[in-house]
Design a protein around this motif. Sequence first.
Motif, short mmCIF file in Angstrom:
data_model
loop_
_atom_site.label_atom_id
_atom_site.label_comp_id
_atom_site.label_asym_id
_atom_site.label_seq_id
_atom_site.Cartn_x
_atom_site.Cartn_y
_atom_site.Cartn_z
N LEU B 29 0.58 -1.18 0.23
CA LEU B 29 -0.01 0.04 -0.11
C LEU B 29 0.87 1.40 -0.10
O LEU B 29 2.17 1.41 0.56
CB LEU B 29 -0.92 -0.03 1.08
N ARG B 125 -8.88 1.32 11.20
CA ARG B 125 -8.54 2.36 10.18
C ARG B 125 -10.19 2.78 9.73
O ARG B 125 -11.19 2.28 10.21
CB ARG B 125 -8.43 1.36 8.76
N SER B 155 -3.54 3.45 -0.06
CA SER B 155 -4.36 2.97 -0.85
C SER B 155 -3.25 2.09 -1.97
O SER B 155 -2.25 2.37 -1.57
CB SER B 155 -4.79 4.08 -1.97
N GLN B 188 -7.47 -1.41 -1.98
CA GLN B 188 -6.64 -1.61 -0.86
C GLN B 188 -5.98 -2.86 -1.07
O GLN B 188 -5.30 -3.29 -2.21
CB GLN B 188 -7.49 -1.61 0.32
N GLU B 189 -5.79 -3.85 -0.16
CA GLU B 189 -5.46 -4.99 -0.36
C GLU B 189 -5.99 -6.09 -1.06
O GLU B 189 -5.60 -6.99 -1.74
CB GLU B 189 -4.99 -5.80 0.99
N PRO B 195 -14.76 1.29 1.83
CA PRO B 195 -13.61 1.45 2.96
C PRO B 195 -14.22 1.53 4.36
O PRO B 195 -13.77 1.36 5.47
CB PRO B 195 -12.68 2.35 2.47
N ARG B 199 -15.22 -3.42 3.89
CA ARG B 199 -13.92 -3.70 3.55
C ARG B 199 -13.67 -5.13 2.55
O ARG B 199 -12.73 -5.56 2.99
CB ARG B 199 -12.90 -3.67 4.67
#
Lengths: 498, 498
Positions: B29, B125, B155, B188-189, B195, B199
């Motif tokens: 990220l 987060r 990100s 993201q991952e 988000p 998620r």
Amino acid sequence: MERISIIENFFPKNDPALLQKAEDNLPTLLETELVPVSFAAPTLAPGETVRWDFGTHCVGYLTLQLSFSGSHPDAPALLRLRFAERLEEFMEDASAYHGWISKGWIAEELLHVDRLPFTVSLPRRYAFRYLECTVIDTSRKFRLVVDRVWVRAVSAVDPTRVTPLERTDPKLCRIDAVAIKTLAECMQEVFEDGPKRDRRLWLGDFRLQALVNGVTFRNFALVKRCLYLFAGTRFPDDRIAACLFTDGEPAADDTWFSDYALLYPVALAEYLALTDDSEALRDLYDVAVAQLDRALAMTDADGIVNADFVDAAFIDWSPGLEKTASTMGVLLYALPYGRVLAQKNGDASRDAIYAEALERGRAAAKTRFWDPAKGVFVSNGQISPASQIWMTLGGVLPEASAKGALCRLLSEPSETPLVAPYLHHYALEALLSVGKTDAAMEHLLSYWGGMVDRGADTFWEIWNPEAPDASPYGGTIVNSYCHAWSCTPSYFLRNHLL
Amino acid sequence: MERISIIENFFPKNDPALLQKAEDNLPTLLETELVPVSFAAPTLAPGETVRWDFGTHCVGYLTLQLSFSGSHPDAPALLRLRFAERLEEFMEDASAYHGWISKGWIAEELLHVDRLPFTVSLPRRYAFRYLECTVIDTSRKFRLVVDRVWVRAVSAVDPTRVTPLERTDPKLCRIDAVAIKTLAECMQEVFEDGPKRDRRLWLGDFRLQALVNGVTFRNFALVKRCLYLFAGTRFPDDRIAACLFTDGEPAADDTWFSDYALLYPVALAEYLALTDDSEALRDLYDVAVAQLDRALAMTDADGIVNADFVDAAFIDWSPGLEKTASTMGVLLYALPYGRVLAQKNGDASRDAIYAEALERGRAAAKTRFWDPAKGVFVSNGQISPASQIWMTLGGVLPEASAKGALCRLLSEPSETPLVAPYLHHYALEALLSVGKTDAAMEHLLSYWGGMVDRGADTFWEIWNPEAPDASPYGGTIVNSYCHAWSCTPSYFLRNHLL
């Protein structure tokens, strides 16, 4: 009873050499793992609450090992944790508290747990016996399971190392055990006043803790550490602060209690009597006698403490209490300890000064406060138990004469009754000083026994049998139920009464 | 509109080799430090609130650098932090939310700060643009000072690396920029759906994100990762789950959306068209065609998807929507992509099966759903825009014939209007598929432009111009205002419209 001292631009005077010696005596805390007395991994739906009893008061760090039942968690679990020293605290509504000390003291946490299974360890230390866990929400796809709960309890001492009292009234044995537990819970990196809230080192509380420690744990390193801390961070004019912040760099609070400051030479003399620590005498003598010297400098032409000195005294939480006689009594109580220090240190001139001040002060106090017609001490028109206690402890009248006033005032209703266990301690000291052993035992049994009767595991910050829900803070939810200044029954039982 | 799937004793079937390849494509990220656009270290008394605007939507980790003014802090500071993607969220009362998804999604934290100065870094987060900090209490001796606030924003991509649209309508440029920002925040991952909340990796959202990624970031490693994740943890009978949990060990949710599963072969075919990744074709072909095979196995004698299949379709949040025609449309939409995969993989027999199923299904759908008298598709008696969209995308009628029904239904009021941006995307795809470029542009400008007109920095999970406060969850406080399935304007603008 709001009481706040704020001094603008206050910077304590720190003595690095003294603070280093305090640091050298930092204890290694003992850690014990405690679990609830009865536990059966509950599965909790949103809205459900479970309470656990750890069976004993704990000071420490909580860990919850959490998992789930049902589908893979698809939302955070939102939990509220509440901690209580007494079960009654769970009846209180935190949102209704609007007292004058911080809502931040209310022992609650709101936790989001994003991932399960997960082990949550709270970083804050809590003081409690009971824990309540409410699942505010999960999702509808899973329920929260609490697999295990434990506390890493900490203390500088192990209360089981003190031999319990035996072969006496079971109630006295219980009072002694509760007192020792109270002290142990407050013995952390300093003698804290109460582990639920302030966690600070308060001078008045410290002197009482040191007394009890002397007949129980005999952890003199911790006493030494605290004596050095008080001297190591003080007011710029050498006054010793009423309390210190010791979490982080030690720092004197900008609060001075004139009566507390007088107890520093008392505590030092008592420490030296038990340890014969010549280094401490050398290092701390000047600061100790400075407290007495300042008090003497704040007396009027007759030798009675002046209004500024009285205004700065704590004495007790009792609203409306007129404190002149009490505060003068504290000075007279402290002066003989000052003489002991002066003699030990070969300071003959100061010894002479204190001897003269004592004689003159006692005479002045008798003239100012003793009403021979009524047979009581009167402080600016007010007759209070506090005045009798401190005038007695100050040795203003011969034992026989003081006795009557003291006993009568302690047994009759008063508009300014004793409030805090702190003053109850000095009531006992006063009774014993005039030979009233039975009355002292009776007072101990009724006052501290009253807390035990209400299920106390540890003794409380405040206990007024006439007003069981009293709080000096405008709400019992922030009261502390394990408070060092109430641990002195063990001192009396082990040193005087049994 | 509560929608929950719970399968007792659900254990996903995991393929370690596929999951390893997903792990091999885990992005590093990018981290960016963001601060409020205007900041002047505030000093806050109990009860005071301050709000900060970070100027842009952030996904990341908040840090507050705190100190104090006044006396040494003698109590914990108790703070409430609230996060908002839109300023309007601060008008909402969290305690009034009683919807069907977890209260745990409400973006709030309650913090005790025991020691000051102190730097608090929140472990969770958050997705937000605005931050509100309320000092619930300190003590009366000090005030809280916030010296600095920053976010470590994360990100997988840097939105400034995509060349902005130029030389066109400023509103279109803005819509494109907001869409790209929306996608970047969700990358993201995995390709997250939003988000703020889940998620999670949702299949329907993923296909749209991959489309936009193909014309913007071209981060094909992340697309590959997600394709392997969906295949790597699936239902025991090889169905691909509607969403995966990827925080921790990847795990399929026990939720199957029949229409979403059909988009897996679509997304794989689109990925292969852009990358020609023969390894992915080899590894993922079987799982991809299994989704189509299962759908075909769940058709009735006429070749129309059966009730079980329809019941498991998402299509849209619209309450009361009859989904048979739509779901059949999704199957017909997906079959050509299945043929492409079969052809690429040299699977002539499956290609033939899909070709036959497509021809037969289109004929059956026309017979079952097309009302030539009314000139619309009717699904079990209900006329909805959704049915027109998916029948059009399924190629049930020749372009010219479908066009009229589609355009009419999209412009007229309906009892089952389009609700989620997800279906609005397919409305645009359908309009473009019948050559209605102007209508598509108009729809894009009015629908996504409507969010921009209301100040959107990122596009929302739900937007119904007729009901701006709609929530599928029983409360807007848990709505997500940066939601991947609404990021497709950039795909249309960059691939078709400009």
